[in-house]
Write a protein that holds these residues in place. Structure first.
Motif, PDB file in Angstrom:
ATOM      1  N   UNK A   1      16.874  45.617 -12.854  1.00 31.46           N
ATOM      2  CA  UNK A   1      17.207  45.696 -14.238  1.00 31.46           C
ATOM      3  C   UNK A   1      18.573  45.674 -14.582  1.00 31.46           C
ATOM      4  N   UNK A   2      19.554  46.277 -13.858  1.00 28.91           N
ATOM      5  CA  UNK A   2      20.996  45.928 -14.151  1.00 28.91           C
ATOM      6  C   UNK A   2      21.270  44.574 -14.289  1.00 28.91           C
ATOM      7  N   UNK A   3      20.494  43.587 -13.497  1.00 30.20           N
ATOM      8  CA  UNK A   3      21.038  42.299 -13.509  1.00 30.20           C
ATOM      9  C   UNK A   3      20.175  41.716 -14.657  1.00 30.20           C
ATOM     10  N   UNK A   4      19.541  42.222 -15.621  1.00 26.98           N
ATOM     11  CA  UNK A   4      18.807  41.704 -16.708  1.00 26.98           C
ATOM     12  C   UNK A   4      17.349  41.043 -16.199  1.00 26.98           C
ATOM     13  N   UNK A   5      16.972  41.260 -15.081  1.00 21.28           N
ATOM     14  CA  UNK A   5      15.702  40.762 -14.656  1.00 21.28           C
ATOM     15  C   UNK A   5      14.511  41.872 -15.033  1.00 21.28           C
ATOM     16  N   UNK A   6      14.470  41.942 -16.346  1.00 17.22           N
ATOM     17  CA  UNK A   6      13.555  43.226 -16.865  1.00 17.22           C
ATOM     18  C   UNK A   6      12.118  42.877 -16.486  1.00 17.22           C
ATOM     19  N   UNK A   7      11.566  41.631 -16.477  1.00 19.70           N
ATOM     20  CA  UNK A   7      10.127  41.436 -16.026  1.00 19.70           C
ATOM     21  C   UNK A   7       9.874  41.669 -14.678  1.00 19.70           C
ATOM     22  N   UNK A   8      10.613  41.329 -13.712  1.00 17.93           N
ATOM     23  CA  UNK A   8      10.573  41.744 -12.280  1.00 17.93           C
ATOM     24  C   UNK A   8      10.654  43.224 -12.149  1.00 17.93           C
ATOM     25  N   UNK A   9      11.573  43.721 -12.863  1.00 20.91           N
ATOM     26  CA  UNK A   9      11.840  45.175 -12.755  1.00 20.91           C
ATOM     27  C   UNK A   9      10.628  46.000 -13.092  1.00 20.91           C
ATOM     28  N   UNK A  10      10.116  45.416 -14.277  1.00 21.97           N
ATOM     29  CA  UNK A  10       8.761  46.256 -14.726  1.00 21.97           C
ATOM     30  C   UNK A  10       7.802  46.262 -13.584  1.00 21.97           C
ATOM     31  N   UNK A  11       7.478  44.736 -13.144  1.00 21.73           N
ATOM     32  CA  UNK A  11       6.542  44.656 -12.272  1.00 21.73           C
ATOM     33  C   UNK A  11       6.496  45.634 -11.007  1.00 21.73           C
ATOM     34  N   UNK A  12       7.959  45.705 -10.467  1.00 21.95           N
ATOM     35  CA  UNK A  12       8.005  46.585  -9.145  1.00 21.95           C
ATOM     36  C   UNK A  12       8.096  47.850  -9.476  1.00 21.95           C
ATOM     37  N   UNK A  13       8.545  48.515 -10.798  1.00 26.11           N
ATOM     38  CA  UNK A  13       8.606  49.622 -11.121  1.00 26.11           C
ATOM     39  C   UNK A  13       7.094  50.226 -11.610  1.00 26.11           C
ATOM     40  N   UNK A  14       6.320  49.442 -12.060  1.00 17.24           N
ATOM     41  CA  UNK A  14       4.805  49.714 -12.244  1.00 17.24           C
ATOM     42  C   UNK A  14       3.972  49.887 -11.093  1.00 17.24           C
ATOM     43  N   UNK A  15       4.315  48.958 -10.118  1.00 20.39           N
ATOM     44  CA  UNK A  15       3.689  48.835  -8.787  1.00 20.39           C
ATOM     45  C   UNK A  15       3.933  50.055  -8.134  1.00 20.39           C
ATOM     46  N   UNK A  16       5.151  50.779  -8.165  1.00 20.30           N
ATOM     47  CA  UNK A  16       5.634  51.721  -7.249  1.00 20.30           C
ATOM     48  C   UNK A  16       5.008  53.091  -8.164  1.00 20.30           C
ATOM     49  N   UNK A  17       4.997  52.963  -9.441  1.00 16.67           N
ATOM     50  CA  UNK A  17       4.234  53.946 -10.258  1.00 16.67           C
ATOM     51  C   UNK A  17       2.805  54.160  -9.819  1.00 16.67           C
ATOM     52  N   UNK A  18       2.127  52.838  -9.868  1.00 11.11           N
ATOM     53  CA  UNK A  18       0.658  53.270  -9.539  1.00 11.11           C
ATOM     54  C   UNK A  18       0.622  53.883  -8.114  1.00 11.11           C
ATOM     55  N   UNK A  19       1.556  53.475  -7.020  1.00 14.37           N
ATOM     56  CA  UNK A  19       1.326  53.848  -5.908  1.00 14.37           C
ATOM     57  C   UNK A  19       1.487  55.603  -5.565  1.00 14.37           C
ATOM     58  N   UNK A  20       2.669  55.663  -6.520  1.00 15.48           N
ATOM     59  CA  UNK A  20       2.831  57.297  -6.587  1.00 15.48           C
ATOM     60  C   UNK A  20       1.752  57.987  -7.270  1.00 15.48           C
ATOM     61  N   UNK A  21       1.044  57.421  -8.327  1.00 18.64           N
ATOM     62  CA  UNK A  21      -0.038  58.204  -8.805  1.00 18.64           C
ATOM     63  C   UNK A  21      -1.074  58.466  -7.904  1.00 18.64           C
TER      64      UNK A  21
END
Length: 195
Positions: A126-146
């Motif tokens: 996300x600091x590089x402005x790649x918001x869609x990829x950041x969201x995909x990665x973060x949501x997948x990580x969030x799901x695994x942590x859940x």
């Protein structure tokens, strides 16, 4: 021929290259995990600039020997360095390689290490402005942590998703993520855990 190349050639001739590379890699992994977090971080970030070739060699070694868990752990340990010293693209490339390999390994596909690596990779995107990829990665990580019930990881992922929302200008979504992150942090403190 460099001294390094000559040494590798001699070790290979005597059948000791793999053993020495393994010990060398283990040393650098332990060193990164111990020193690149916490109070001495800034000193070690400076030191890492001078030793970056060795850490890249370790990542290459882990990739070549399919030591995916070690590669993910080293990427995680070096994540702060990538963010603070401007190695975002290179950090993302290493995370991408090890995350792709870990998805194929049953033991790693749903591990806490992979979940943390997904969140860290999203935090580089996300600091590089790649918001869609950041969201995909973060949501997948969030799901695994859940899935694992890992509150510190959930809080970190939600916090990063809040950061992405702020950068995108969606302050309502940012507030929701950040408030939920705080809720998990309060639960952690209430249970006597540290962050």
């Amino acid at each position: 021929m460099t001294v390094r190349e000559y040494g590798r050639e001699l070790l290979a001739q005597h059948g000791e290259l793999a053993a020495v590379q393994g010990r060398h890699a283990a040393y650098y992994l332990a060193r990164a995990e111990a020193h690149l977090q916490g109070q001495a971080q800034s000193t070690w970030l400076d030191h890492l600039e001078t030793d970056l070739v060795a850490y890249r060699a370790m990542l290459t070694h882990f990739q070549a020997t399919a030591a995916i868990a070690h590669g993910l752990r080293l990427c995680l340990a070096l994540g702060a360095f990538g963010r603070q010293r401007g190695y975002l693209t290179e950090g993302r490339q290493w995370f991408d390689a090890f995350l792709a390999a870990s998805a194929a390994e049953a033991a790693l596909a749903s591990s806490t290490t992979r979940a943390a690596a997904l969140v860290a990779a999203g935090s580089l995107a996300w600091p590089q402005g790649d918001y869609p990829q950041a969201q995909v990665l973060l949501k997948e990580g969030l799901a695994l942590h859940h899935q694992q019930g890992h509150r510190p990881g959930i809080a970190d992922a939600l916090n990063a998703l809040g950061g992405v929302a702020i950068y995108r200008g969606d302050f309502t979504e940012a507030r929701q993520y950040l408030e939920e992150s705080l809720g998990h942090r309060f639960c952690i403190y209430g249970q006597g855990h540290t962050l």
